[in-house]
Design a protein around this motif. Structure first.
Motif, PDB file in Angstrom:
ATOM      1  N   CYS A  16       0.748  -1.176  -0.145  1.00  0.00           N
ATOM      2  CA  CYS A  16       0.090   0.170   0.058  1.00  0.00           C
ATOM      3  C   CYS A  16       0.882   1.287  -0.015  1.00  0.00           C
ATOM      4  N   LEU A  17       2.032   0.994   0.587  1.00  0.00           N
ATOM      5  CA  LEU A  17       2.695   2.346   1.017  1.00  0.00           C
ATOM      6  C   LEU A  17       3.296   2.898  -0.403  1.00  0.00           C
ATOM      7  N   VAL A  18       3.508   1.943  -1.557  1.00  0.00           N
ATOM      8  CA  VAL A  18       4.000   2.238  -2.857  1.00  0.00           C
ATOM      9  C   VAL A  18       3.122   3.281  -3.499  1.00  0.00           C
ATOM     10  N   THR A  19       1.793   3.182  -3.245  1.00  0.00           N
ATOM     11  CA  THR A  19       0.989   4.152  -3.977  1.00  0.00           C
ATOM     12  C   THR A  19       0.899   5.366  -3.255  1.00  0.00           C
ATOM     13  N   PHE A  20       1.576   5.710  -2.102  1.00  0.00           N
ATOM     14  CA  PHE A  20       1.624   6.864  -1.450  1.00  0.00           C
ATOM     15  C   PHE A  20       2.819   7.784  -1.797  1.00  0.00           C
ATOM     16  N   PHE A  21       3.773   6.993  -2.046  1.00  0.00           N
ATOM     17  CA  PHE A  21       5.019   7.733  -2.105  1.00  0.00           C
ATOM     18  C   PHE A  21       5.694   7.494  -3.575  1.00  0.00           C
ATOM     19  N   ALA A  22       5.189   6.621  -4.572  1.00  0.00           N
ATOM     20  CA  ALA A  22       5.481   6.813  -5.922  1.00  0.00           C
ATOM     21  C   ALA A  22       5.199   8.027  -6.667  1.00  0.00           C
ATOM     22  N   ASP A  23       6.323   8.502  -7.335  1.00  0.00           N
ATOM     23  CA  ASP A  23       5.853   9.788  -8.215  1.00  0.00           C
ATOM     24  C   ASP A  23       4.613   9.523  -9.247  1.00  0.00           C
ATOM     25  N   TYR A  37      -0.507  16.780  -2.215  1.00  0.00           N
ATOM     26  CA  TYR A  37      -0.275  15.317  -1.823  1.00  0.00           C
ATOM     27  C   TYR A  37      -1.211  14.553  -0.796  1.00  0.00           C
ATOM     28  N   TRP A  38      -1.688  15.642  -0.120  1.00  0.00           N
ATOM     29  CA  TRP A  38      -2.665  15.249   0.924  1.00  0.00           C
ATOM     30  C   TRP A  38      -4.000  14.904   0.564  1.00  0.00           C
ATOM     31  N   ASP A  39      -4.324  15.612  -0.718  1.00  0.00           N
ATOM     32  CA  ASP A  39      -5.760  15.295  -1.345  1.00  0.00           C
ATOM     33  C   ASP A  39      -5.832  14.148  -1.830  1.00  0.00           C
ATOM     34  N   GLY A  40      -4.574  13.672  -2.566  1.00  0.00           N
ATOM     35  CA  GLY A  40      -4.564  12.398  -3.071  1.00  0.00           C
ATOM     36  C   GLY A  40      -4.477  11.224  -2.020  1.00  0.00           C
ATOM     37  N   ARG A  45      -7.038   6.424   0.470  1.00  0.00           N
ATOM     38  CA  ARG A  45      -7.258   5.731   1.400  1.00  0.00           C
ATOM     39  C   ARG A  45      -8.681   5.493   1.689  1.00  0.00           C
ATOM     40  N   ALA A  46      -9.341   6.474   1.413  1.00  0.00           N
ATOM     41  CA  ALA A  46     -11.253   6.358   1.677  1.00  0.00           C
ATOM     42  C   ALA A  46     -11.674   5.612   0.293  1.00  0.00           C
ATOM     43  N   ALA A  47     -11.204   5.644  -0.781  1.00  0.00           N
ATOM     44  CA  ALA A  47     -11.577   4.873  -2.071  1.00  0.00           C
ATOM     45  C   ALA A  47     -11.867   3.704  -1.764  1.00  0.00           C
ATOM     46  N   PRO A  48     -11.427   2.745  -0.994  1.00  0.00           N
ATOM     47  CA  PRO A  48     -11.968   1.463  -0.646  1.00  0.00           C
ATOM     48  C   PRO A  48     -13.244   1.399   0.112  1.00  0.00           C
ATOM     49  N   LEU A  49     -13.470   2.484   0.816  1.00  0.00           N
ATOM     50  CA  LEU A  49     -14.845   2.528   1.459  1.00  0.00           C
ATOM     51  C   LEU A  49     -16.072   2.468   0.709  1.00  0.00           C
ATOM     52  N   GLY A  50     -15.857   3.031  -0.527  1.00  0.00           N
ATOM     53  CA  GLY A  50     -16.928   2.923  -1.414  1.00  0.00           C
ATOM     54  C   GLY A  50     -17.653   4.577  -1.318  1.00  0.00           C
ATOM     55  N   ARG A  51     -18.684   4.744  -2.141  1.00  0.00           N
ATOM     56  CA  ARG A  51     -19.244   6.008  -2.537  1.00  0.00           C
ATOM     57  C   ARG A  51     -20.015   6.392  -1.345  1.00  0.00           C
ATOM     58  N   VAL A  52     -19.884   7.831  -0.993  1.00  0.00           N
ATOM     59  CA  VAL A  52     -20.413   8.568   0.204  1.00  0.00           C
ATOM     60  C   VAL A  52     -21.572   9.336  -0.432  1.00  0.00           C
ATOM     61  N   PRO A  53     -22.813   9.186   0.367  1.00  0.00           N
ATOM     62  CA  PRO A  53     -23.845  10.148  -0.503  1.00  0.00           C
ATOM     63  C   PRO A  53     -23.498  11.625  -0.131  1.00  0.00           C
ATOM     64  N   ALA A  54     -24.109  12.462  -0.665  1.00  0.00           N
ATOM     65  CA  ALA A  54     -23.885  13.986  -0.814  1.00  0.00           C
ATOM     66  C   ALA A  54     -24.156  14.390   0.589  1.00  0.00           C
TER      67      ALA A  54
END
Length: 57
Positions: A16-23, A37-40, A45-54
């Motif tokens: 998982c760390l590869v995705t956080f530090f790879a250019d 960087y923090w937005d991404g 990190r949240a993406a695996p949790l699925g969609r969040v309602p508005a």
């Protein structure tokens, strides 16, 4: 059961760390519109949790 969770963490966290530090990943996050960087980081990190309602703020 805790020992299984700890072992899974130890095995998977380096992957998982590869995705956080790879250019390349950071460049893709920027291309998707993440300004920092923090937005991404938090989006990935949240993406695996699925969609969040508005309604969720």
């Amino acid at each position: 059961m805790t020992h299984i969770a700890r072992r899974m963490f130890e095995l998977l966290e380096p992957v998982c760390l590869v995705t956080f530090f790879a250019d390349e990943c950071n460049e893709e996050f920027a291309a998707l519109g993440h300004r920092t960087y923090w937005d991404g980081y938090f989006a990935s990190r949240a993406a695996p949790l699925g969609r969040v309602p508005a309604e969720v703020e």
